[in-house]
Enzyme design. Structure first.
Site, short mmCIF file in Angstrom:
data_model
loop_
_atom_site.label_atom_id
_atom_site.label_comp_id
_atom_site.label_asym_id
_atom_site.label_seq_id
_atom_site.Cartn_x
_atom_site.Cartn_y
_atom_site.Cartn_z
N CYS A 1 0.78 -1.14 0.09
CA CYS A 1 -0.02 -0.03 0.17
C CYS A 1 0.83 1.07 -0.12
CB CYS A 1 -1.00 0.15 1.35
SG CYS A 1 -2.23 -1.19 1.36
N ARG B 1 3.79 0.00 -4.90
CA ARG B 1 3.87 -0.81 -3.52
C ARG B 1 2.40 -1.44 -3.47
NH1 ARG B 1 7.13 1.89 0.43
NH2 ARG B 1 5.93 0.98 1.90
N TRP C 1 -2.80 -2.71 -1.86
CA TRP C 1 -2.30 -4.28 -2.14
C TRP C 1 -3.61 -4.94 -1.10
CZ3 TRP C 1 -0.92 -8.58 0.44
CH2 TRP C 1 -0.31 -9.60 -0.13
N ASN D 1 -2.36 1.37 5.92
CA ASN D 1 -1.21 0.43 5.44
C ASN D 1 -0.77 -0.46 6.67
OD1 ASN D 1 0.82 -1.21 4.17
ND2 ASN D 1 2.32 0.32 4.37
N GLY D 2 -1.06 -1.88 6.45
CA GLY D 2 -0.70 -2.72 7.33
C GLY D 2 -1.78 -3.78 7.59
N GLU E 1 17.56 -17.29 -8.89
CA GLU E 1 16.99 -15.93 -8.90
C GLU E 1 16.45 -15.92 -10.42
OE1 GLU E 1 16.58 -13.33 -7.89
OE2 GLU E 1 17.12 -11.56 -9.56
N LYS F 1 12.51 -14.89 -11.15
CA LYS F 1 12.15 -13.85 -11.90
C LYS F 1 11.19 -14.31 -13.06
CE LYS F 1 13.93 -10.29 -10.62
NZ LYS F 1 13.97 -10.79 -8.96
N GLU G 1 7.78 -14.69 -11.01
CA GLU G 1 6.96 -13.70 -10.68
C GLU G 1 6.72 -12.65 -11.93
OE1 GLU G 1 9.04 -11.26 -8.00
OE2 GLU G 1 10.77 -11.54 -8.96
N HIS H 1 19.94 -36.40 -7.44
CA HIS H 1 19.14 -36.70 -6.07
C HIS H 1 17.50 -36.54 -6.42
CE1 HIS H 1 22.92 -37.31 -4.30
NE2 HIS H 1 23.36 -36.16 -4.74
N LYS I 1 5.75 -4.25 -4.24
CA LYS I 1 7.28 -4.08 -3.91
C LYS I 1 7.56 -4.17 -2.59
CE LYS I 1 11.47 -2.33 -5.68
NZ LYS I 1 11.78 -3.65 -6.28
C1 F6R Z 1 11.88 -10.58 -6.16
C2 F6R Z 1 11.67 -9.60 -5.32
C3 F6R Z 1 11.17 -9.96 -3.83
C4 F6R Z 1 12.36 -9.09 -2.91
C5 F6R Z 1 11.84 -9.37 -1.41
C6 F6R Z 1 12.64 -8.71 -0.55
O1 F6R Z 1 12.22 -10.21 -7.53
O2 F6R Z 1 11.73 -8.48 -5.60
O3 F6R Z 1 11.75 -11.35 -3.64
O4 F6R Z 1 13.52 -9.30 -3.17
O5 F6R Z 1 10.51 -9.06 -1.29
O6 F6R Z 1 12.44 -7.22 -0.61
P1 F6R Z 1 13.17 -6.15 0.21
O7 F6R Z 1 14.86 -6.38 -0.44
O8 F6R Z 1 12.80 -4.89 -0.08
O9 F6R Z 1 13.29 -6.78 1.63
#
Ligand code: F6R
Length: 617
Positions: A2, A28, A77, A103-104, A486, A490, A493, A509, A612
Site C-alpha cells: 500500500c 507498493r 494491495w 497500510n498494514g 534468482e 524472475k 513472478e 538426487h 514491491k
Molecule cells: C523478487 C523480489 C522480492 C524481494 C523481497 C525482499 O524479485 O523483488 O523477492 O527481493 O520481497 O524485498 P526487500 O529487498 O525490499 O526486503
C-alpha cells in the site's frame, strides 16, 4: 505494501500532488486507489476506484473532484476484502467528515468491529481499516483534537499500521501514525508531505525526516509536530534525499524494469564509490560502530527474503572464503520463529532493498532483543530497517520502482563482497595484496556488465521463441546456485511460468526426473579457470540432461569451448574472478525474465498479486 501520500499546502493543488505521489508509489500495491480532499468550503470529497491508478485518474478527469489545500491518497494491495471500489481507501467515518487511509493489518479489528456493529455503526467495506475510521471519528467528537483522537485510537490497535487522517472541520491538517509500517515526512516551503517512502514527494522536495515506531505526526502548511503514542514530543532529524525525481522516471525506457536492468553497472559502481582506496583497500567507515563485533565474530547469520536472500548466498561464499567465518543464510520469516541460537559473537546481517520488508524487520528486532548486533544492507534512506539496526551499509542502486528486484540484487552482492573484504582486512585473513587483487577485479565488474547488456537483443529473440513454454529449469553450482534460484524466481513472478532453480549437484538426487524431451534448462556454467574444478562437473550435468532430451541454454564464460558441443544456445559473459561471476551471469536471466513476460504481453513492472514492499507478515 500500500502506498500512502498526505499533503497540506496553501494552493488548491492537492489532487495533482496526491496523484503524482501515488504514481510513484504504485509499485507498493495496485489493486485500487483513492483520494480524499478538503476543499475551500470545508467539504470533504473522496473518490476511489478498483484497478490500477489510471482507472482513478480517468474517473477524476471525467468527473472532477473539487480540489483543496489538504488531502490524502492511497494505492492498495488487498489484505482484508477483495479489490473493489468499496474496499478501496480512503474510508469515511459514519459522519462523513473524517477520511482515513491505512497500510498494514489491524489484527484486533474483528473485536473492535463487533463493538461498533453492536452500537449500530454501518460498515461499507470488508476492510480492517474502516474500523479505525469510525473509531477516530468518535474520538474526535469527544476531544475536538485530531492528533489526540488518532493517538487515543492507535493505543487500542494491535498489529502493524500506518494511518493518515483528515477531517472536514480541520482543513490544513493531516495527522499520521505509524507502528511497524513505514511513514516519512517531506518538508516543503509553505507545504508539507507524508509518504510511505520519499518517492511520494521527491518531485516537490528532497528534504525529508523519518519518524520512529509508535509515533504520530501532525503536518500543517508551515509546521510539523511529532509525538510518541504517549503524547510526549519527539525530536526528529532531517535528511536530504540523495536522488531526484528524474531517477524515479522511466526516462524513455519501455518499462521501469528495462531501465533498472540497464542501471545494473551503475548500481555496482555507485555501491563501490568512496569505499575503496587508491591502494586497493576497502574502507567502510559506516561500520566503525560495530568494529568490535566484526573483530570477534565467530558466526554470521544473513537474514533476508526473496531476491535479497539469494544475494545473501553470494555473501556466504565470499565471507567464508575470505574471512574464514561460518555464515548461515536464512529466510527472515523462518529465522525468527525457529528459536535461533544467538550470542555476543554472532553478527546478524540483514539485507533489504526497501528497508521495510516486515519479515526482515521483525527478524532484525528479534535478533537485537536476543543480544545480537545487526548490520543492515539497505537501499532506501529513511526506511525502518536501518533505524532498527546497529550499523547500515547502504547500497546506492537508486530508486527501484519495478516490483521485481534487479539492480538491487547486484548492488547487494557488491555490498556483501565489500563486507567480506572488510572482515578479511580486520581479521587479517587475507593479505593486503590479495585484497587489492579482489578490489581490482570488482572494480571492473560495471564495465563487464555493460558488455553483457550488449547481448540484450539476442536474449529478447530467445525469449520470444519461448513465449509458449510452460516450465523452465535453472541449474547452477557454488555461486551459480543462487543465480539459478534468482533466474527461476524472475520467471515465476514476471512471466507466470513454472520455474525451479536447483543446485546442479542435486540433480541426480531427484530433479533429473523432471527432464523430458524439450524441457528447457538454463545452466549457469562456472569458469573453466575455477580452482575447484567445478566446470567439468557442470559440463557432465549438461550432458546428463541433454541425453534425456533437455534443451540447454548455457551461460558460460567467453572462450569456454567445452560447453559448446552440448548446449543448444550459449550466452557468453566476460571473464571475471569466480566469486564475482554471478554479478554478470544474473544479467541475462534478468533480461530473459523481463523479455519473456513482455512477449506474453504482461506488465513487467507490476506483476499480478505482488507488491514491491512486503510490509505485512
Ligand atoms: C523478487 C523480489 C522480492 C524481494 C523481497 C525482499 O524479485 O523483488 O523477492 O527481493 O520481497 O524485498 P526487500 O529487498 O525490499 O526486503
Amino acid at each position: 505494501m500500500c502506498g500512502i501520500v498526505g499533503y497540506v499546502g496553501t494552493g488548491d493543488k492537492s489532487i495533482e500532488v496526491l496523484l503524482g505521489g501515488l504514481k510513484r508509489l504504485e509499485y507498493r500495491g495496485y489493486d485500487s486507489a483513492g483520494v480524499a480532499v478538503i476543499d475551500a468550503a470545508g467539504d470533504l470529497g473522496t473518490r476511489k476506484k478498483a484497478g490500477k491508478l489510471q482507472v482513478l485518474v480517468d474517473d477524476l478527469e471525467a468527473t472532477p473532484l473539487t480540489d483543496g489545500t489538504t488531502g490524502i491518497g492511497h494505492t492498495r494491495w488487498a489484505t482484508h476484502g477483495g479489490p473493489t471500489d468499496a474496499n478501496a481507501h480512503p474510508h469515511l467515518a459514519d459522519d462523513g467528515k473524517l477520511a482515513l487511509i491505512h497500510n498494514g493489518i489491524i489484527e484486533n479489528f474483528s473485536e473492535l468491529k463487533a463493538e461498533l456493529l453492536a452500537e449500530g455503526v454501518e460498515f461499507l467495506s470488508e476492510t480492517d481499516s474502516e474500523v479505525a475510521a469510525h473509531l477516530v471519528a468518535r474520538a474526535y467528537r469527544a476531544s475536538g483534537d485530531l492528533t489526540e483522537a488518532l493517538r487515543t485510537v492507535v493505543n487500542t490497535l494491535d498489529g502493524a499500521f500506518t494511518l493518515l487522517v483528515v477531517h472536514a472541520d480541520q482543513p490544513g491538517v493531516v495527522v499520521g501514525a505509524r507502528r511497524n509500517s513505514p511513514l516519512v515526512i517531506g518538508l516543503g516551503d509553505g507545504e508539507n508531505f507524508l509518504g510511505s517512502d520519499v518517492a511520494a514527494f521527491v518531485a516537490h522536495t528532497r528534504r525529508a525526516m523519518s519518524i520512529g515506531q509508535d509515533q504520530l505526526v501532525t503536518i500543517r502548511p508551515d509546521s510539523v509536530e511529532v509525538v510518541d503514542f504517549t503524547g510526549a514530543p519527539v525530536e526528529t532529524t532531517e535528511f536530504e534525499v540523495d536522488w531526484d525525481a528524474s531517477a524515479a522516471e522511466k526516462g524513455g525506457w519501455s518499462s521501469f524494469m528495462a531501465k533498472e536492468i540497464s542501471e545494473e553497472p551503475e548500481a555496482v559502481a555507485k555501491t563501490l564509490l568512496g569505499r575503496i582506496t587508491a591502494e586497493g583497500a576497502v574502507t567502510l567507515t559506516e561500520l566503525d560502530g560495530v568494529r568490535e563485533r566484526l573483530l570477534t565474530v565467530d558466526r554470521v547469520i544473513v537474514i533476508a527474503c526473496g531476491t535479497a536472500a539469494y544475494a545473501g548466498i553470494l555473501g556466504k561464499y565470499a565471507i567464508e572464503q575470505w574471512a574464514r567465518v561460518p555464515v548461515e543464510v536464512e529466510l527472515a520469516h523462518e529465522f525468527r520463529y525457529r528459536d535461533p541460537v544467538l550470542d555476543e559473537k554472532t553478527l546478524v546481517v540483514s539485507i533489504s532493498q526497501s528497508g521495510e520488508t516486515m519479515d526482515t524487520l521483525m527478524a532484525v528486532k528479534y535478533a537485537r532483543e536476543q543480544g545480537a548486533q545487526v548490520l543492515s544492507i539497505c537501499n532506501t534512506q529513511g526506511s525502518t530497517i536501518p533505524r532498527e539496526s546497529d550499523a547500515v551499509l547502504y547500497t546506492h542502486a537508486g530508486p527501484e520502482v519495478a516490483v521485481a528486484s534487479t539492480k538491487a540484487f547486484v548492488a547487494q552482492g557488491t555490498a556483501l563482497f565489500l563486507l567480506g573484504l572488510h572482515l578479511a582486512t580486520l581479521r587479517g585473513t587475507l593479505s593486503t595484496e590479495a585484497i587489492a587483487e579482489q578490489v581490482a577485479d570488482l572494480h571492473e565488474i560495471p564495465g563487464k556488465i555493460e558488455q553483457v547488456l550488449e547481448s540484450s537483443e539476442r536474449i529478447k529473440t530467445l525469449a520470444g521463441w519461448m513465449a509458449d513454454t510452460r516450465s523452465v529449469l535453472f541449474l547452477g553450482r557454488h555461486v551459480g546456485y543462487p543465480i539459478a534460484l534468482e533466474g527461476a524466481l524472475k520467471l515465476k513472478e514476471l512471466a507466470y511460468i513454472h520455474a525451479e532453480g536447483f543446485a546442479a549437484g542435486e540433480l541426480k538426487h531427484g530433479p533429473i526426473a523432471l527432464i523430458e524431451p524439450g524441457q528447457i534448462v538454463f545452466v549457469v556454467v562456472p569458469s573453466p579457470r575455477d580452482p575447484r574444478s567445478l566446470h567439468p562437473k557442470v559440463v557432465s550435468n549438461i550432458q546428463e540432461i541433454r541425453a534425456r532430451g533437455a534443451r540447454v541454454i548455457a551461460i558460460a564464460e567467453e572462450g569456454d569451448a567445452a560447453v559448446l558441443p552440448f548446449a543448444d544456445e550459449v550466452l557468453h559473459i566476460p571473464l571475471a574472478a569466480p566469486l564475482f561471476e554471478p554479478l554478470l551471469s544474473v544479467v541475462p536471466l534478468h533480461i530473459f525474465g523481463m523479455e519473456l513476460a513482455a512477449a506474453k504481453g504482461l506488465d513487467v513492472d507490476q506483476p499480478r498479486n505482488l507488491a514491491k514492499s512486503v510490509t505485512v507478515e
